[in-house]
Design a protein around this motif. Sequence first.
Motif, short mmCIF file in Angstrom:
data_model
loop_
_atom_site.label_atom_id
_atom_site.label_comp_id
_atom_site.label_asym_id
_atom_site.label_seq_id
_atom_site.Cartn_x
_atom_site.Cartn_y
_atom_site.Cartn_z
N LYS A 199 5.95 21.62 25.89
CA LYS A 199 6.80 20.91 25.27
C LYS A 199 7.90 20.15 26.32
N LYS A 215 5.70 17.38 27.73
CA LYS A 215 5.54 16.28 27.09
C LYS A 215 6.91 15.71 26.54
N THR A 216 7.91 16.05 27.22
CA THR A 216 9.06 15.26 27.20
C THR A 216 9.93 15.61 25.65
N GLN A 217 9.26 16.89 25.23
CA GLN A 217 9.95 17.18 23.83
C GLN A 217 11.28 18.00 23.91
N SER A 218 12.04 18.18 23.16
CA SER A 218 13.23 19.34 23.15
C SER A 218 12.56 20.42 22.98
#
Length: 120
Positions: free
Chosen positions: A86, A89-92
């Motif tokens: 995560k 993938k630069t997701q929170s």
Amino acid sequence: MDLLLRFSRIINTNRAGIYLKVVVSQGWALTKKHFWLLVGTVIVTGLTSFIVSYLIGLTRNVALSNLVVFLIMPFLVVGQLLVFLKLVKTQSAKFSDYFRSSRYYFRALGLIIILGIIIA
């Protein structure tokens, strides 16, 4: 040695689009930004494995200890990987994401069994 040489040639060419310096610097930036989250997941994985092994080791039953660790580790490692992916993938990502790996448990367990067969 041949594989290492081919890999170094791929890194040094523009075709692959992989620049080791960029990859390492981006990875280090992510690590600094989310340091405590990453440390927390590593500590929980390590401590859980150690505690389970220690407690079952008190019974002096090595087979049982190995079996329990074998059954618990896929859940922990997949949770850790979900958090790491995560972030990449630069997701929170939150610490609670670490415990959302149950849907991948049997896939991971199967993969470990297959890898064990291949290595043996």
